[in-house]
Design an enzyme around this catalytic site. Structure first.
Site, PDB file in Angstrom:
ATOM      1  N   GLU A  44       4.324  -5.338   7.402  1.00  0.00           N
ATOM      2  CA  GLU A  44       3.587  -4.271   8.099  1.00  0.00           C
ATOM      3  C   GLU A  44       4.021  -4.041   9.541  1.00  0.00           C
ATOM      4  O   GLU A  44       4.039  -2.906  10.009  1.00  0.00           O
ATOM      5  CB  GLU A  44       2.072  -4.558   8.064  1.00  0.00           C
ATOM      6  CG  GLU A  44       1.415  -4.283   6.706  1.00  0.00           C
ATOM      7  CD  GLU A  44       1.482  -5.439   5.737  1.00  0.00           C
ATOM      8  OE1 GLU A  44       2.244  -6.407   5.990  1.00  0.00           O
ATOM      9  OE2 GLU A  44       0.775  -5.398   4.726  1.00  0.00           O
ATOM     10  N   GLU A  95      -0.919  -9.226  -0.540  1.00  0.00           N
ATOM     11  CA  GLU A  95      -2.351  -9.420  -0.238  1.00  0.00           C
ATOM     12  C   GLU A  95      -3.178  -9.438  -1.521  1.00  0.00           C
ATOM     13  O   GLU A  95      -4.125 -10.215  -1.642  1.00  0.00           O
ATOM     14  CB  GLU A  95      -2.832  -8.313   0.716  1.00  0.00           C
ATOM     15  CG  GLU A  95      -2.251  -8.490   2.118  1.00  0.00           C
ATOM     16  CD  GLU A  95      -2.561  -7.325   3.043  1.00  0.00           C
ATOM     17  OE1 GLU A  95      -2.165  -6.195   2.715  1.00  0.00           O
ATOM     18  OE2 GLU A  95      -3.207  -7.548   4.078  1.00  0.00           O
ATOM     19  N   ALA A 130       0.874  -1.175   0.000  1.00  0.00           N
ATOM     20  CA  ALA A 130       0.000   0.000   0.000  1.00  0.00           C
ATOM     21  C   ALA A 130       0.908   1.221   0.000  1.00  0.00           C
ATOM     22  O   ALA A 130       2.052   1.146   0.473  1.00  0.00           O
ATOM     23  CB  ALA A 130      -0.868  -0.008   1.250  1.00  0.00           C
ATOM     24  N   GLY A 147       0.390  -4.939   0.865  1.00  0.00           N
ATOM     25  CA  GLY A 147      -0.803  -4.964   0.009  1.00  0.00           C
ATOM     26  C   GLY A 147      -0.563  -5.664  -1.328  1.00  0.00           C
ATOM     27  O   GLY A 147      -1.501  -6.159  -1.948  1.00  0.00           O
TER      28      GLY A 147
HETATM   29  N1  COA Z   1       4.606   3.063  -0.580  1.00  0.00           N
HETATM   30  C1  COA Z   1       5.014   4.220  -1.139  1.00  0.00           C
HETATM   31  N2  COA Z   1       6.134   4.332  -1.865  1.00  0.00           N
HETATM   32  C2  COA Z   1       6.874   3.230  -2.034  1.00  0.00           C
HETATM   33  C3  COA Z   1       6.510   1.985  -1.492  1.00  0.00           C
HETATM   34  C4  COA Z   1       5.311   1.928  -0.737  1.00  0.00           C
HETATM   35  N3  COA Z   1       4.870   0.799  -0.196  1.00  0.00           N
HETATM   36  N4  COA Z   1       7.449   1.062  -1.822  1.00  0.00           N
HETATM   37  C5  COA Z   1       8.365   1.721  -2.556  1.00  0.00           C
HETATM   38  N5  COA Z   1       8.029   3.029  -2.684  1.00  0.00           N
HETATM   39  C6  COA Z   1       8.745   4.088  -3.411  1.00  0.00           C
HETATM   40  C7  COA Z   1       9.966   4.584  -2.627  1.00  0.00           C
HETATM   41  O1  COA Z   1       9.575   5.536  -1.670  1.00  0.00           O
HETATM   42  C8  COA Z   1      10.784   5.163  -3.770  1.00  0.00           C
HETATM   43  O2  COA Z   1      10.231   6.404  -4.130  1.00  0.00           O
HETATM   44  P1  COA Z   1      11.204   7.702  -4.385  1.00  0.00           P
HETATM   45  O3  COA Z   1      12.131   7.274  -5.485  1.00  0.00           O
HETATM   46  O4  COA Z   1      10.261   8.782  -4.784  1.00  0.00           O
HETATM   47  O5  COA Z   1      11.921   7.920  -3.098  1.00  0.00           O
HETATM   48  C9  COA Z   1      10.523   4.200  -4.931  1.00  0.00           C
HETATM   49  O6  COA Z   1       9.291   3.560  -4.617  1.00  0.00           O
HETATM   50  C10 COA Z   1      11.595   3.152  -5.104  1.00  0.00           C
HETATM   51  O7  COA Z   1      11.748   2.464  -3.880  1.00  0.00           O
HETATM   52  P2  COA Z   1      13.161   2.268  -3.132  1.00  0.00           P
HETATM   53  O8  COA Z   1      12.889   2.056  -1.679  1.00  0.00           O
HETATM   54  O9  COA Z   1      14.085   3.365  -3.494  1.00  0.00           O
HETATM   55  O10 COA Z   1      13.659   0.911  -3.811  1.00  0.00           O
HETATM   56  P3  COA Z   1      14.672  -0.150  -3.206  1.00  0.00           P
HETATM   57  O11 COA Z   1      15.034  -1.068  -4.314  1.00  0.00           O
HETATM   58  O12 COA Z   1      15.784   0.526  -2.474  1.00  0.00           O
HETATM   59  O13 COA Z   1      13.829  -0.963  -2.099  1.00  0.00           O
HETATM   60  C11 COA Z   1      11.873  -2.138  -1.284  1.00  0.00           C
HETATM   61  C12 COA Z   1      12.756  -1.775  -2.498  1.00  0.00           C
HETATM   62  C13 COA Z   1      10.648  -2.854  -1.784  1.00  0.00           C
HETATM   63  C14 COA Z   1      12.673  -3.049  -0.336  1.00  0.00           C
HETATM   64  C15 COA Z   1      11.492  -0.835  -0.527  1.00  0.00           C
HETATM   65  O14 COA Z   1      10.948   0.084  -1.473  1.00  0.00           O
HETATM   66  C16 COA Z   1      10.466  -1.020   0.566  1.00  0.00           C
HETATM   67  O15 COA Z   1      10.791  -1.515   1.632  1.00  0.00           O
HETATM   68  N6  COA Z   1       9.214  -0.602   0.318  1.00  0.00           N
HETATM   69  C17 COA Z   1       8.147  -0.641   1.290  1.00  0.00           C
HETATM   70  C18 COA Z   1       7.631  -2.050   1.472  1.00  0.00           C
HETATM   71  C19 COA Z   1       6.555  -2.100   2.535  1.00  0.00           C
HETATM   72  O16 COA Z   1       6.800  -1.883   3.704  1.00  0.00           O
HETATM   73  N7  COA Z   1       5.341  -2.409   2.098  1.00  0.00           N
HETATM   74  C20 COA Z   1       4.226  -2.557   2.985  1.00  0.00           C
HETATM   75  C21 COA Z   1       3.440  -1.333   3.034  1.00  0.00           C
HETATM   76  S1  COA Z   1       2.081  -1.497   4.160  1.00  0.00           S
END
Ligand code: COA
Length: 260
Positions: free
Chosen positions: A135, A115, A66, A112
């Site tokens: 989460e 999910e 999400a 999400g």
């Molecule tokens: N919500 C909003 N933005 C998200 C996102 C999310 N769930 N997941 C990734 N993004 C965005 C990042 O903020 C980044 O945006 P920016 O370039 O404007 O800063 C872009 O997507 C790329 O992500 P980034 O974190 O730079 O990539 P990465 O390869 O270093 O890491 C992940 C990849 C998936 C490990 C990391 O993005 C992450 O942990 N995301 C969140 C996962 C999460 O907790 N999901 C559950 C949500 S309830």
């Protein structure tokens, strides 16, 4: 219909829905959830669509969760509403769709994203896929059905561990857990998923609809799955597809199902 956050394409009986926010790793914001609802609803009504495939654009992610930026300042009431609305519009909606939905998991499927994949009827992953429900690392729990569907698919103990550790599993472990049905190379993910879709398309759409309803009944509170199955089984006998399927078998020819 044109969309800002997703792409749709219908060809040869398959509607492919691609979540298209690669710069945000296809994170599900409010607008994307609404657009997905509309696209699934349209595809389900479209007579030429026999199977729906959902995937993510880019090489990195199916859906990374999400959109955290949208709910970071929510209060208790807003949090509850976010989960309820999302479940109604997308996750429960997809699970209960009468058209088969396959998730082609092409990278990160987190929160999400996992999910959503779990709400689909089944899942196929590419070898670079990584899945998890992170989460609790954000101080919240899965709110789009994850605490319910993950234990259904992998068992309670594995679900507890995945949720508590907030960790990710790779495609092979997901296969081993039964979370995905197949693992392919990145290039083969869509062709392989389409191959499975074509096998589904040979069969009666009305019988498939009855089967989805019956299988889902096993997981619904207060619903007797055996009774649902008896009712759906009986209903099949009144369909043109049943008449065609059994007649074709007895005449030793391939069935041409009218889908009625
Ligand atoms: N919500 C909003 N933005 C998200 C996102 C999310 N769930 N997941 C990734 N993004 C965005 C990042 O903020 C980044 O945006 P920016 O370039 O404007 O800063 C872009 O997507 C790329 O992500 P980034 O974190 O730079 O990539 P990465 O390869 O270093 O890491 C992940 C990849 C998936 C490990 C990391 O993005 C992450 O942990 N995301 C969140 C996962 C999460 O907790 N999901 C559950 C949500 S309830």
């Amino acid at each position: 219909m044109s969309y800002d956050n997703i792409l749709t394409n219908t060809e040869g009986g398959i509607t492919t829905i691609t979540i298209n926010r690669p710069n945000k790793l296809n994170a599900l914001n409010k607008d994307t959830i609404q657009e997905l609802h509309d696209a699934f609803s349209d595809a389900n009504k479209d007579k030429s669509t026999k199977v729906i495939i959902i995937t993510g654009s880019g090489e990195k992610a199916f859906v990374a969760g999400a959109d955290i930026s949208e709910f970071a300042d929510f209060d208790v009431k807003q949090g509850g509403k976010l989960a309820a609305k999302g479940q109604e519009l997308l996750f429960d909606f997809v699970e209960n769709l009468s058209t088969p939905v396959i998730a082609a998991v092409n990278g990160f499927a987190l929160g999400g994203g996992l999910e959503l994949a779990m709400a689909c009827h089944f899942r196929i992953a590419s070898s670079n896929a990584k899945m998890g429900l992170p989460e609790v690392s954000l101080g919240v729990i899965p709110g789009y059905g994850g605490t319910q569907r993950l234990p259904q698919l992998v068992g309670k103990g594995r679900a507890m561990e995945m949720v508590m550790t907030a960790g990710m599993i790779d495609a092979n472990q997901a296969l081993n857990y039964g979370l995905v049905n197949h693992v392919t190379s990145e290039d083969e993910l869509i062709p392989f998923t389409e191959k499975i879709a074509s096998r589904i398309m040979r069969n009666s759409t009305v019988a498939i609809k009855a089967a989805i309803k019956s299988i889902n009944a096993n997981f619904k509170d207060g619903v007797d799955g055996y009774k649902t199955e008896i009712k759906q089984f009986g209903k099949c006998f009144g369909t043109e597809d049943f008449n065609e399927g059994t007649t074709a078998f007895l005449e030793k020819r391939k069935a041409e199902f009218p889908g009625k």
